[in-house]
Design an enzyme around this catalytic site. Sequence first.
Site, mmCIF file in Angstrom:
data_model
loop_
_atom_site.group_PDB
_atom_site.id
_atom_site.type_symbol
_atom_site.label_atom_id
_atom_site.label_comp_id
_atom_site.label_asym_id
_atom_site.label_seq_id
_atom_site.Cartn_x
_atom_site.Cartn_y
_atom_site.Cartn_z
ATOM 1 N N HIS A 1 0.803 -1.222 0.000
ATOM 2 C CA HIS A 1 0.000 0.000 0.000
ATOM 3 C C HIS A 1 0.836 1.274 0.000
ATOM 4 O O HIS A 1 0.296 2.377 -0.112
ATOM 5 C CB HIS A 1 -0.927 -0.021 1.222
ATOM 6 C CG HIS A 1 -2.100 0.876 1.118
ATOM 7 N ND1 HIS A 1 -2.261 1.985 1.924
ATOM 8 C CD2 HIS A 1 -3.175 0.857 0.284
ATOM 9 C CE1 HIS A 1 -3.394 2.597 1.613
ATOM 10 N NE2 HIS A 1 -3.963 1.933 0.623
ATOM 11 N N HIS B 1 -8.748 10.834 0.012
ATOM 12 C CA HIS B 1 -7.932 9.632 -0.062
ATOM 13 C C HIS B 1 -6.661 9.851 0.759
ATOM 14 O O HIS B 1 -5.866 8.956 0.954
ATOM 15 C CB HIS B 1 -7.588 9.290 -1.517
ATOM 16 C CG HIS B 1 -6.994 7.929 -1.679
ATOM 17 N ND1 HIS B 1 -5.636 7.719 -1.766
ATOM 18 C CD2 HIS B 1 -7.559 6.699 -1.739
ATOM 19 C CE1 HIS B 1 -5.391 6.418 -1.893
ATOM 20 N NE2 HIS B 1 -6.541 5.777 -1.863
#
Length: 536
Positions: free
Chosen positions: A122, A401
């Site tokens: 990630h 985000h």
Amino acid sequence: MSTLEPEKRRQHEDKSNEIIDSPIFLNKISALPESENVHCLLLKQLIGSPQLKQTWQFNFCVDLNFLLENMHASVFPTVDVRITHGYDSKSDSLARLTAQMNHCPVNVKLYSVYVPMWGTHHSKIMVNFFKDDSCQIVIHTANLVEPDWIGMSQAIFKTPLLYPKANDSLSTSSVPEYGNPSKIRKHEGSLDIKDDRNCDIIDVDSAFENFKHKSDTRSSDDLGVIGRQFQQDFLAYLKNYRHTYELIEKLKMYDFSAIRAIFIGSVPGKFEGEEESSWGLGKLKKILKMLEKDSKKDEKTKFEESDICISQCSSMGSFGPKQEYIAELTDGFGCQRGNWKFLFPTVKEVQQSMLGWQSGSSIHFNILGKTAASQVETLKKGKNLCKWVAMKAGRQRVAPHIKTYMRFSNDGELLRWVLVTSANLSKPAWGTLEGHKAKSRSTRGLRIRSYEAGVLLYPKLFEESQRAPCIMTPTYKTNTPNLDEKRREFYGKRVIGVRMCWDFPPVEYEDKDEIWSPVINRTDKDWLGYVWPPNW
């Protein structure tokens, strides 16, 4: 590093202040007015230089065509692109990325990474090398896909340009004068530095700031300790990949002394003993404890019990059947449960966002999970759960985000510390303790399942001898701190700005507010006329 013009800096110094612009940037959203895009960055400003020689991209989702669109076409015949992605080896997403690679005009290498169950690759990192042998590391929150950059709120941290150490050389070719470290040292105090790259990519003022550091009364060894620690921690992170030996050896030759940040990374594994404080929540907890202890030495900067800790992210995992993980998190963040706030968007905020329901595809929480409903109820009852409110920051309709973790003074004027990271609020990202209970059969350790990367900032990182003490303050719609009348107590100090993407104070959920979860169908149309999921 400060990005103020030298004249502007002198004006502030005349008021017994020194201003340092926010080291954190937001992404530029072209649909917003210019007044809300001040100091914001495009992807093209990070990788679009005609001098780009090699770029290492570490990310989760990647659209290679989008990446190439943001690079200068003149580098295509020579640029070396290395992409570490988060796709499963048998996924359609990897098949598409591989097809893009096979049909693109650039030398691209793709790397897959093993992660354990529930884990993801990630991290969002760029390591960019340029033809003058300079290098820049970028740690950010955006996937390499267009919607993330044009319609979602993101954060970007970029190091100053880094150069090889004086006794190291990366190539025998002639190096332009502005790229040669020995030449730069001969021009200390001079701002007459020329660069044929886009001015958006290179801040001449970063060089000015470096010259100022060189003339400080402390030795260069003292000044560079923060940067060298960043280098050590960053290389330790890279060693967890099988394909980064070349990159590690290259970065060992660079001078990191201009960096003023702490690297906070997560890598998969169980970490015991001293290693427990090397990664994820364990490392953050260790540093914040030292910060709080150190802050008690100065009445003006010490942490207060009334301080507010805020966690803001775009995904929330399970906190356990009794939400016991909340205690681990707040302990790691160094705050009491009652002073901890968690920002996560409501259904209405997603529906009204710039991308409408589509924004919600990047904001994750499974409300249908076994303990999810009780988890939300616990957060509401504890007055922890707060909405996405960003009117003052100019990002109300730009869904998040971004991932930010901060500690504020109660009045919102001061920041004790700031973390920008790829890590969402979950056990795989931050890690969870195993073997710490009395009847546990396993050894004690911190279990992490994902790769994550972030930077921690706090005022002391910017202190220099014989200069004013440092404080950190939030900034809205600009990276430059505003010293108005209500901040007269800031005079006589070095003031570091931190660009905000959301508003302080946080606004708690009301009873009518519903937390966003993409697993729930929505028949109400968003402002673009779509339902969720869309019938495309």
